[in-house]
Design a protein around this motif. Structure first.
Motif, PDB file in Angstrom:
ATOM      1  N   TYR A   1       0.826  -1.203   0.000  1.00 44.02           N
ATOM      2  CA  TYR A   1       0.000   0.000   0.000  1.00 44.02           C
ATOM      3  C   TYR A   1       0.864   1.259   0.000  1.00 44.02           C
ATOM      4  O   TYR A   1       0.645   2.174  -0.788  1.00 44.02           O
ATOM      5  CB  TYR A   1      -0.947   0.015   1.212  1.00 44.02           C
ATOM      6  CG  TYR A   1      -1.621   1.351   1.405  1.00 44.02           C
ATOM      7  CD1 TYR A   1      -2.761   1.693   0.692  1.00 44.02           C
ATOM      8  CD2 TYR A   1      -1.095   2.299   2.283  1.00 44.02           C
ATOM      9  CE1 TYR A   1      -3.361   2.928   0.841  1.00 44.02           C
ATOM     10  CE2 TYR A   1      -1.685   3.534   2.441  1.00 44.02           C
ATOM     11  CZ  TYR A   1      -2.821   3.843   1.723  1.00 44.02           C
ATOM     12  OH  TYR A   1      -3.401   5.079   1.873  1.00 44.02           O
TER      13      TYR A   1
ATOM     14  N   VAL B   1      -7.204  -0.134  -3.314  1.00 45.66           N
ATOM     15  CA  VAL B   1      -7.498   0.222  -1.920  1.00 45.66           C
ATOM     16  C   VAL B   1      -8.926  -0.181  -1.565  1.00 45.66           C
ATOM     17  O   VAL B   1      -9.183  -0.706  -0.480  1.00 45.66           O
ATOM     18  CB  VAL B   1      -7.242   1.723  -1.669  1.00 45.66           C
ATOM     19  CG1 VAL B   1      -7.715   2.127  -0.279  1.00 45.66           C
ATOM     20  CG2 VAL B   1      -5.765   2.041  -1.835  1.00 45.66           C
TER      21      VAL B   1
ATOM     22  N   HIS C   1      -5.787  -6.743  -2.489  1.00 44.52           N
ATOM     23  CA  HIS C   1      -5.668  -5.633  -3.438  1.00 44.52           C
ATOM     24  C   HIS C   1      -6.089  -6.004  -4.857  1.00 44.52           C
ATOM     25  O   HIS C   1      -6.555  -5.173  -5.608  1.00 44.52           O
ATOM     26  CB  HIS C   1      -4.231  -5.091  -3.453  1.00 44.52           C
ATOM     27  CG  HIS C   1      -3.267  -5.985  -4.171  1.00 44.52           C
ATOM     28  ND1 HIS C   1      -2.797  -7.150  -3.611  1.00 44.52           N
ATOM     29  CD2 HIS C   1      -2.707  -5.894  -5.390  1.00 44.52           C
ATOM     30  CE1 HIS C   1      -1.983  -7.742  -4.452  1.00 44.52           C
ATOM     31  NE2 HIS C   1      -1.905  -7.001  -5.542  1.00 44.52           N
TER      32      HIS C   1
END
Length: 176
Positions: free
Chosen positions: A49, A70, A79
């Motif tokens: 991330y 996200v 993801h």
């Protein structure tokens, strides 16, 4: 303890039932975000991330692939739904909510944080080492050559909604 009057172990529904439910939900969402989303790294692909966030910002925040990833982390704990095995159940309203999350994400970037969606830099920096001094020289303003003719003084105000009254004094006396 932040909420000593709530026993979350014996009553986890207190998050929804407590008189401070909105505050609790907000806090829990922040804890979930920082503990699950911001620290997310896929063990198989290495997708991170934080790394992808940096790429998203550096590329002008224009690619929806990051927002989709996200959204998938938040809703499915993964993801990329095509390659991750640890996804949660199917969501019949997935497309509707994904579009709304994308719009909300863009609204937060532009309207709440006042960040413009930008294009990536067109010139590669000559050095990636940051400097501790301004890189553009702006000459200072000239030093005053005379004493100002008026002075504005703010004085406390207890009779109106304004916190202070503005009082203009003229002429000004010479400074010591």
């Amino acid at each position: 303890y932040v909420y000593p009057d709530i026993d979350f172990c014996s009553n986890p529904e207190a998050i929804c039932d407590h008189i401070r439910t909105h505050e609790l939900r907000w806090l829990i969402s922040f804890l979930d975000w920082s503990g699950r989303v911001e620290t997310y790294v896929d063990a198989i692909t290495g997708w991170s991330y934080m790394d992808e966030l940096k790429k998203f910002v550096d590329s002008g925040m224009a690619d929806d692939a990051f927002i989709t990833a996200v959204t998938n982390i938040v809703t499915k704990n993964c993801h990329n739904l095509d390659i991750c095995a640890d996804t949660w159940g199917e969501d019949p309203d997935k497309d509707y909510f994904e579009l709304n999350r994308r719009v909300d994400f863009r609204n937060i970037i532009t309207n709440v944080l006042n960040l413009p969606e930008t294009a990536p830099p067109t010139v590669t920096p000559k050095s990636i080492v940051p400097t501790f001094a301004p890189t553009v020289y702006i000459p200072p303003t000239p030093q005053p050559t005379s004493i100002p003719k008026t002075v504005v003084v703010l004085s406390p105000n207890s009779t109106s909604k304004c916190k202070y009254n503005m009082v203009v004094l003229a002429p000004m006396v010479a400074l010591a």
